[in-house]
Design a protein around this motif. Structure first.
Motif, PDB file in Angstrom:
ATOM      1  N   ARG A  33     -33.583  21.105  20.974  1.00 12.12           N
ATOM      2  CA  ARG A  33     -33.631  22.230  22.046  1.00 12.12           C
ATOM      3  C   ARG A  33     -32.940  21.809  23.399  1.00 12.12           C
ATOM      4  O   ARG A  33     -32.106  22.609  23.853  1.00 12.12           O
ATOM      5  CB  ARG A  33     -35.204  22.291  22.355  1.00 12.12           C
ATOM      6  CG  ARG A  33     -35.540  23.295  23.581  1.00 12.12           C
ATOM      7  CD  ARG A  33     -36.998  23.752  23.864  1.00 12.12           C
ATOM      8  NE  ARG A  33     -37.022  24.613  24.870  1.00 12.12           N
ATOM      9  CZ  ARG A  33     -36.942  24.364  26.151  1.00 12.12           C
ATOM     10  NH1 ARG A  33     -36.952  23.099  26.673  1.00 12.12           N
ATOM     11  NH2 ARG A  33     -37.216  25.494  27.062  1.00 12.12           N
ATOM     12  N   ARG A  35     -30.077  20.095  23.303  1.00  5.36           N
ATOM     13  CA  ARG A  35     -28.734  20.195  22.999  1.00  5.36           C
ATOM     14  C   ARG A  35     -28.316  21.583  22.916  1.00  5.36           C
ATOM     15  O   ARG A  35     -27.244  22.080  23.451  1.00  5.36           O
ATOM     16  CB  ARG A  35     -28.481  19.411  21.466  1.00  5.36           C
ATOM     17  CG  ARG A  35     -28.342  18.279  21.397  1.00  5.36           C
ATOM     18  CD  ARG A  35     -27.685  17.442  20.229  1.00  5.36           C
ATOM     19  NE  ARG A  35     -28.501  17.892  19.140  1.00  5.36           N
ATOM     20  CZ  ARG A  35     -29.693  17.349  18.500  1.00  5.36           C
ATOM     21  NH1 ARG A  35     -30.163  16.368  19.044  1.00  5.36           N
ATOM     22  NH2 ARG A  35     -30.384  17.780  17.550  1.00  5.36           N
ATOM     23  N   GLY A  36     -29.346  22.490  22.428  1.00  2.17           N
ATOM     24  CA  GLY A  36     -29.040  23.930  22.463  1.00  2.17           C
ATOM     25  C   GLY A  36     -28.796  24.659  23.607  1.00  2.17           C
ATOM     26  O   GLY A  36     -28.029  25.334  23.951  1.00  2.17           O
ATOM     27  N   LEU A  37     -29.826  24.127  24.718  1.00  2.00           N
ATOM     28  CA  LEU A  37     -29.812  24.753  25.891  1.00  2.00           C
ATOM     29  C   LEU A  37     -28.541  24.206  26.757  1.00  2.00           C
ATOM     30  O   LEU A  37     -27.754  25.035  27.526  1.00  2.00           O
ATOM     31  CB  LEU A  37     -31.123  24.128  26.862  1.00  2.00           C
ATOM     32  CG  LEU A  37     -32.151  25.008  26.444  1.00  2.00           C
ATOM     33  CD1 LEU A  37     -33.428  24.071  27.112  1.00  2.00           C
ATOM     34  CD2 LEU A  37     -32.098  26.353  26.714  1.00  2.00           C
ATOM     35  N   ALA A  39     -25.495  23.552  25.074  1.00  2.00           N
ATOM     36  CA  ALA A  39     -24.615  24.154  24.706  1.00  2.00           C
ATOM     37  C   ALA A  39     -24.388  25.702  25.205  1.00  2.00           C
ATOM     38  O   ALA A  39     -23.465  26.256  25.607  1.00  2.00           O
ATOM     39  CB  ALA A  39     -24.594  24.330  23.251  1.00  2.00           C
ATOM     40  N   ARG A  40     -25.596  26.263  25.331  1.00  2.00           N
ATOM     41  CA  ARG A  40     -25.679  27.601  25.640  1.00  2.00           C
ATOM     42  C   ARG A  40     -25.315  27.737  27.326  1.00  2.00           C
ATOM     43  O   ARG A  40     -24.828  28.403  27.711  1.00  2.00           O
ATOM     44  CB  ARG A  40     -27.233  28.125  25.636  1.00  2.00           C
ATOM     45  CG  ARG A  40     -27.344  29.669  26.046  1.00  2.00           C
ATOM     46  CD  ARG A  40     -28.911  29.750  25.763  1.00  2.00           C
ATOM     47  NE  ARG A  40     -29.637  31.021  26.567  1.00  2.00           N
ATOM     48  CZ  ARG A  40     -30.604  31.013  26.818  1.00  2.00           C
ATOM     49  NH1 ARG A  40     -31.620  30.519  26.149  1.00  2.00           N
ATOM     50  NH2 ARG A  40     -31.018  32.203  27.667  1.00  2.00           N
ATOM     51  N   HIS A  41     -25.576  26.675  27.985  1.00  2.00           N
ATOM     52  CA  HIS A  41     -25.097  26.804  29.445  1.00  2.00           C
ATOM     53  C   HIS A  41     -23.732  26.660  29.453  1.00  2.00           C
ATOM     54  O   HIS A  41     -23.025  27.164  30.475  1.00  2.00           O
ATOM     55  CB  HIS A  41     -26.077  25.604  30.199  1.00  2.00           C
ATOM     56  CG  HIS A  41     -25.569  25.399  31.694  1.00  2.00           C
ATOM     57  ND1 HIS A  41     -25.973  26.687  32.506  1.00  2.00           N
ATOM     58  CD2 HIS A  41     -25.112  24.540  32.522  1.00  2.00           C
ATOM     59  CE1 HIS A  41     -25.799  26.150  33.570  1.00  2.00           C
ATOM     60  NE2 HIS A  41     -24.893  25.003  33.648  1.00  2.00           N
ATOM     61  N   GLN A  43     -21.233  27.441  27.400  1.00  2.00           N
ATOM     62  CA  GLN A  43     -20.967  28.640  26.897  1.00  2.00           C
ATOM     63  C   GLN A  43     -20.860  29.777  28.099  1.00  2.00           C
ATOM     64  O   GLN A  43     -20.101  30.372  28.372  1.00  2.00           O
ATOM     65  CB  GLN A  43     -21.587  29.225  25.643  1.00  2.00           C
ATOM     66  CG  GLN A  43     -21.045  30.624  25.270  1.00  2.00           C
ATOM     67  CD  GLN A  43     -19.572  30.348  24.840  1.00  2.00           C
ATOM     68  OE1 GLN A  43     -19.187  29.624  24.338  1.00  2.00           O
ATOM     69  NE2 GLN A  43     -18.901  31.478  25.286  1.00  2.00           N
ATOM     70  N   LYS A  44     -21.959  29.760  28.981  1.00  2.00           N
ATOM     71  CA  LYS A  44     -21.978  30.707  29.888  1.00  2.00           C
ATOM     72  C   LYS A  44     -21.132  30.340  30.907  1.00  2.00           C
ATOM     73  O   LYS A  44     -20.475  31.304  31.488  1.00  2.00           O
ATOM     74  CB  LYS A  44     -23.655  30.391  30.507  1.00  2.00           C
ATOM     75  CG  LYS A  44     -23.904  31.532  31.610  1.00  2.00           C
ATOM     76  CD  LYS A  44     -25.311  31.413  32.081  1.00  2.00           C
ATOM     77  CE  LYS A  44     -25.640  32.382  33.145  1.00  2.00           C
ATOM     78  NZ  LYS A  44     -27.181  31.993  33.498  1.00  2.00           N
ATOM     79  N   HIS A  47     -17.912  31.335  29.808  1.00  2.00           N
ATOM     80  CA  HIS A  47     -17.754  32.890  29.829  1.00  2.00           C
ATOM     81  C   HIS A  47     -17.716  33.396  31.176  1.00  2.00           C
ATOM     82  O   HIS A  47     -16.645  34.282  31.583  1.00  2.00           O
ATOM     83  CB  HIS A  47     -19.036  33.472  29.363  1.00  2.00           C
ATOM     84  CG  HIS A  47     -18.814  35.206  29.492  1.00  2.00           C
ATOM     85  ND1 HIS A  47     -18.128  35.805  28.614  1.00  2.00           N
ATOM     86  CD2 HIS A  47     -19.567  35.985  30.273  1.00  2.00           C
ATOM     87  CE1 HIS A  47     -18.432  37.191  29.098  1.00  2.00           C
ATOM     88  NE2 HIS A  47     -19.371  37.191  29.951  1.00  2.00           N
TER      89      HIS A  47
END
Length: 62
Positions: A33, A35-37, A39-41, A43-44, A47
């Protein structure tokens, strides 16, 4: 009486193994979780940076 003691010890050991397995699974899921957060941050932020980069030339074109 020894058989009962052996059976109780076996049950206690099985319970400890199950507890340890659940704890390990929770730790692995928490790490995934995180690592996923992260990576999501990231990517944000990429962007957001792309949006800033794309809007800068259009604003300066005069």
């Amino acid at each position: 009486m020894t058989n009962v003691d052996d059976r109780v010890a076996e049950m206690v050991e099985n319970a400890r193994r199950q507890i340890a397995a659940r704890k390990k699974q929770r730790e692995e899921l928490a790490a995934a979780r995180r690592r996923g957060l992260a990576a999501r941050h990231a990517q944000k932020l990429r962007h957001f940076a792309d949006r800033l980069d794309n809007s800068t030339p259009a604003a300066s074109a005069a």
